[in-house]
Write an enzyme that holds these catalytic residues in place. Structure first.
Site, PDB file in Angstrom:
ATOM      1  N   PRO A  96       0.813  -1.214   0.000  1.00 56.37           N
ATOM      2  CA  PRO A  96       0.000   0.000   0.000  1.00 56.37           C
ATOM      3  C   PRO A  96       0.850   1.270   0.000  1.00 56.37           C
ATOM      4  CG  PRO A  96      -0.757  -1.539   1.678  1.00 56.37           C
ATOM      5  CD  PRO A  96       0.560  -2.046   1.196  1.00 56.37           C
ATOM      6  N   GLU A 123       2.373  -7.928   8.331  1.00 58.32           N
ATOM      7  CA  GLU A 123       2.525  -6.459   8.276  1.00 58.32           C
ATOM      8  C   GLU A 123       3.510  -6.043   7.192  1.00 58.32           C
ATOM      9  OE1 GLU A 123      -0.151  -6.962  10.625  1.00 58.32           O
ATOM     10  OE2 GLU A 123       0.348  -4.872  10.183  1.00 58.32           O
ATOM     11  N   ARG A 161      -1.714  -8.840 -21.003  1.00 66.87           N
ATOM     12  CA  ARG A 161      -2.709  -8.400 -21.985  1.00 66.87           C
ATOM     13  C   ARG A 161      -2.122  -7.431 -22.998  1.00 66.87           C
ATOM     14  NH1 ARG A 161      -7.894  -8.564 -21.230  1.00 66.87           N
ATOM     15  NH2 ARG A 161      -8.227  -6.462 -22.040  1.00 66.87           N
ATOM     16  N   ASP A 176      -9.364  -0.788 -25.126  1.00 64.60           N
ATOM     17  CA  ASP A 176      -9.490  -0.914 -23.671  1.00 64.60           C
ATOM     18  C   ASP A 176      -9.500   0.489 -23.074  1.00 64.60           C
ATOM     19  OD1 ASP A 176      -9.708  -3.531 -23.103  1.00 64.60           O
ATOM     20  OD2 ASP A 176      -7.630  -3.834 -22.484  1.00 64.60           O
TER      21      ASP A 176
HETATM   22  N1  LIG Z   1      -2.784  -1.923  -2.311  1.00 63.98           N
HETATM   23  C1  LIG Z   1      -1.864  -2.886  -2.570  1.00 63.98           C
HETATM   24  O1  LIG Z   1      -1.287  -2.968  -3.669  1.00 63.98           O
HETATM   25  C2  LIG Z   1      -1.568  -3.895  -1.474  1.00 63.98           C
HETATM   26  C3  LIG Z   1      -0.398  -4.653  -1.501  1.00 63.98           C
HETATM   27  C4  LIG Z   1      -0.139  -5.572  -0.462  1.00 63.98           C
HETATM   28  C5  LIG Z   1      -1.081  -5.691   0.556  1.00 63.98           C
HETATM   29  N2  LIG Z   1      -0.923  -6.539   1.608  1.00 63.98           N
HETATM   30  C6  LIG Z   1       0.360  -7.097   1.955  1.00 63.98           C
HETATM   31  C7  LIG Z   1       1.241  -6.031   2.506  1.00 63.98           C
HETATM   32  C8  LIG Z   1       2.521  -5.895   2.009  1.00 63.98           C
HETATM   33  C9  LIG Z   1       3.340  -4.886   2.518  1.00 63.98           C
HETATM   34  C10 LIG Z   1       2.894  -4.004   3.471  1.00 63.98           C
HETATM   35  C11 LIG Z   1       1.607  -4.134   3.962  1.00 63.98           C
HETATM   36  O2  LIG Z   1       1.138  -3.271   4.878  1.00 63.98           O
HETATM   37  C12 LIG Z   1       0.768  -5.162   3.473  1.00 63.98           C
HETATM   38  N3  LIG Z   1      -2.216  -4.956   0.548  1.00 63.98           N
HETATM   39  C13 LIG Z   1      -2.459  -4.061  -0.453  1.00 63.98           C
END
Ligand SMILES: NC(=O)c1ccc(NCc2cccc(O)c2)nc1
Length: 253
Positions: A96, A123, A161, A176
């Protein structure tokens, strides 16, 4: 045509059957357009319990993935990519905290010959692993998932794709959404009248110029209604401005 090399470091390799066993991504893999290789950090542990995570320093909830097993898995993936002719494998961490995945970012990645995805769980992974091994951090949106696997599959699907020849009718890739910077126009198929609702007349006319114009007008109108931010980012031709004005006039009535 070069074979795209994808490797993923993940605790759950079977999840990736969602792209390797179905549809366009399955066929592209079978046709050798890309190779997907999965590495489980558990296979790179050296303790009897195959430990891959531990509690966070500084306290707090959850667990953090250990750097060492992940690093060994990344090294193995790099070896495989180098052995398959990839000059410089690029390591992408799905999180994230990454930069947002857009069509432009997808097209950047399409030009890479080999990508190694890190799918974190819990985490996330120890920051020292990120600093030592990660070239790019990408997020598929502002929300937290249970792991990076689904995010990695989204990126791989979007890249595959776009590989030349993967989508049967090349135009469909062109049309697309986001390729032309607009949302897609509405689609219709049989029956001609469904639950009393007919298909728009123009689509039954066989007049391909009119149909093309109607579809562009719908794409412009939808983008104006649903994603004004995309419209603001796009230069409109005179014709497009006219079509959008006509859509807006119709919409007002
Ligand atoms: N929005 C995304 O691309 C996304 C990606 C991974 C994820 N979970 C694993 C993770 C990985 C790293 C840190 C973390 O806090 C959570 N969740 C959402």
């Amino acid at each position: 045509m070069d074979v795209k090399q994808f490797d993923v470091v993940t605790l759950f390799p079977p999840m990736f059957e969602a792209i390797s066993q179905f549809g366009i991504t399955r066929r592209a893999g079978e046709e050798g357009r890309y190779q997907l290789h999965l590495w489980n950090p558990r296979d790179f542990t050296d303790d009897n319990y195959r430990t891959i995570d531990d509690r966070p320093y500084g306290g707090g909830p959850g667990m953090v993935m250990l750097a060492d097993p992940m690093e060994k898995a990344v090294q193995a993936a790099k070896q495989r990519q180098l052995a398959n002719g990839v000059e410089k494998p690029k390591v992408i961490y799905m999180s994230p905290q990454g930069r947002h995945l857009t069509h432009a970012v997808v097209m950047e990645l399409v030009s890479q010959s080999g990508l190694i995805f890190l799918a974190g769980r819990y985490e996330g992974v120890d920051e020292r692993l990120v600093r030592r091994q990660v070239d790019d951090e990408i997020s598929i949106g502002d929300y937290v998932l249970s792991g990076g696997e689904l995010a990695a599959m989204v990126v791989i699907d979007a890249i595959v794709r776009q590989l030349p020849g993967v989508l049967g009718d090349a135009d469909s890739a062109e049309q697309d959404s986001f390729v032309n910077g607009l949302l897609d126009y509405p689609h219709y198929t049989r029956p001609e009248i469904y639950q009393g609702e007919p298909v728009p007349e123009v689509l039954m006319s066989g007049n391909h110029a009119h149909i093309k114009k109607w579809r562009l007008k719908q794409a412009l109108g939808r983008t104006w209604l649903r994603r004004p931010d995309l419209l603001a980012a796009r230069q409109l031709t005179k014709e497009e401005s006219g079509l959008l004005a006509a859509f807006q006039a119709d919409h007002k009535q």
